[in-house]
Design a protein around this motif. Structure first.
Motif, PDB file in Angstrom:
ATOM      1  N   UNK A  23      29.179  33.968  23.928  1.00 49.71           N
ATOM      2  CA  UNK A  23      30.148  32.878  23.992  1.00 49.71           C
ATOM      3  C   UNK A  23      30.209  32.119  25.298  1.00 49.71           C
ATOM      4  N   UNK A  24      29.148  32.132  26.091  1.00 45.09           N
ATOM      5  CA  UNK A  24      29.163  31.392  27.355  1.00 45.09           C
ATOM      6  C   UNK A  24      29.235  29.887  27.067  1.00 45.09           C
ATOM      7  N   UNK A  25      30.077  29.155  27.801  1.00 41.76           N
ATOM      8  CA  UNK A  25      30.306  27.736  27.485  1.00 41.76           C
ATOM      9  C   UNK A  25      29.107  26.824  27.742  1.00 41.76           C
ATOM     10  N   UNK A  26      28.182  27.257  28.608  1.00 45.42           N
ATOM     11  CA  UNK A  26      27.051  26.377  28.925  1.00 45.42           C
ATOM     12  C   UNK A  26      26.013  26.310  27.810  1.00 45.42           C
ATOM     13  N   UNK A  27      26.138  27.148  26.793  1.00 45.05           N
ATOM     14  CA  UNK A  27      25.212  27.108  25.652  1.00 45.05           C
ATOM     15  C   UNK A  27      25.747  26.133  24.624  1.00 45.05           C
ATOM     16  N   UNK A  28      24.905  25.237  24.148  1.00 42.49           N
ATOM     17  CA  UNK A  28      25.355  24.235  23.188  1.00 42.49           C
ATOM     18  C   UNK A  28      25.776  24.890  21.879  1.00 42.49           C
ATOM     19  N   UNK A  31      22.823  25.561  19.483  1.00 39.62           N
ATOM     20  CA  UNK A  31      22.041  26.758  19.844  1.00 39.62           C
ATOM     21  C   UNK A  31      22.814  28.021  19.504  1.00 39.62           C
ATOM     22  N   UNK A  32      24.101  28.009  19.793  1.00 42.72           N
ATOM     23  CA  UNK A  32      24.926  29.177  19.506  1.00 42.72           C
ATOM     24  C   UNK A  32      24.895  29.520  18.015  1.00 42.72           C
TER      25      UNK A  32
END
Length: 342
Positions: A23-28, A31-32
């Motif tokens: 759940x890291x915010x920098x991943x779109x 992609x998630x």
């Protein structure tokens, strides 16, 4: 399948896949979703130990259980709460740990858990009106979330609670609308915040109806079947018994019903009963038609919501404290009816 194989299958780096799953915010978002779909398709489950090493976390949520309250471990309410919380934890890759301590040793236990890094956060159960655990955990910086609230704590903290005041006010008003004027309250221990709020709701409804509260109709004890039975028996044997009873727990309500039946009375006709129903998995309030008229709110759902909120706070310590006030549904069953004619 391991993380490396999943990353190769997706044509992504292991770091990107790991961040997408956590759940890291920098991943779109695209992609998630792609990574999560692949993880489900290949039945991939992250290695908790490896995940902890990578993030510097234990991936464990803790509960500290004092000796005097260890019986709560077999309480169906606690069991359903833990079922909901553990499901939410598992979805986020977390385990749960329970620590039993002697009464008075809770502070040392929390400090030890933090110093050792044994847990990333803790869940507090059964907050009192004035609960020192909240101030302690805020001071030492151990992330926590509370099942319930503490009326006399002003500092912000994360909690999930049922709107106990409004639910018991509504239940009392329902009985007043049925013509009842002698309404008893069989409450939990009123040092506990939820019980204090339920009493407040009950008293507010009586006051609004112009009815003076009668201390002889109010009692506060541990919520067990036996205590519900004894309190009801004493009420029915009094000089001016109630025509209706509010019970703070489904478990207590079973004792209330037993005492009514032993007195040769019929629940819902001779005396009305409303209880609080935590929508327990193994103690259902009837099937098609509820046995008890009840204020219903799922404790399992509360556990799920609270665990998610705590993990969000662990993942991002800058997230402000979150609160969720759940409204109880008034479910009409066979235990209530018009006040009997004198």
């Amino acid at each position: 399948m391991n993380l490396k194989q999943l990353a190769e299958e997706l044509g992504l780096s292991q770091t990107t896949v790991s961040r997408a799953l956590n759940g890291y915010p920098e991943v779109s978002e695209g992609t998630r979703q792609r990574v999560q779909a692949a993880a489900e398709r290949y039945n991939y489950r992250p290695n908790t130990r490896a995940k902890g090493l990578a993030t510097g976390r234990s991936m464990v949520i803790g509960h500290v259980i004092p000796a005097s309250t260890q019986h709560e471990m077999v309480n169906p309410i606690f069991g359903d709460f833990i079922a909901g919380a553990s499901n939410a934890c598992a979805e986020r890759g977390y385990d749960m740990m329970f620590t039993r301590v002697e009464d008075g040793d809770e502070e040392a236990a929390y400090r030890s858990l933090m110093a050792k890094g044994s847990v990333d956060g803790v869940i507090l159960q059964g907050p009192k009106v004035q609960d020192g655990r909240i101030d302690l955990l805020n001071r030492i910086g151990l992330p926590f979330a509370v099942h319930g609230r503490s009326s006399n704590v002003a500092a912000p903290y994360t909690w999930v609670d049922v709107n106990n005041t409004s639910s018991f006010r509504r239940a009392t008003e329902f009985l007043l609308d049925l013509g009842h004027r002698r309404i008893a309250l069989i409450n939990g221990l009123e040092s506990m915040d939820f019980a204090k709020r339920r009493r407040d709701g009950y008293l507010a409804a009586l006051e609004a109806a112009g009815i003076s509260a009668d201390s002889a109709l109010m009692s506060s004890q541990e919520m067990t079947e036996v205590s519900g039975h004894h309190q009801t028996r004493d009420l029915l044997n009094g000089d001016n018994p109630p025509t209706a009873i509010l019970s703070a727990s489904m478990i207590s309500a079973l004792g209330v019903r037993r005492a009514i039946e032993e007195a040769g009375m019929k629940m819902g006709k001779d005396i009305s009963v409303i209880t609080h129903d935590d929508d327990l998995s193994y103690l259902k309030n009837g099937q098609d038609v509820p046995i008890f008229t009840a204020t219903r709110s799922s404790v399992r759902n509360a556990g799920r919501i609270l665990a998610q909120m705590l993990i969000d706070r662990i993942s991002d310590p800058l997230v402000p404290a979150q609160n969720a006030l759940l409204e109880a549904e008034l479910v009409v069953g066979r235990s209530t009816g018009p006040a009997p004619v004198a």
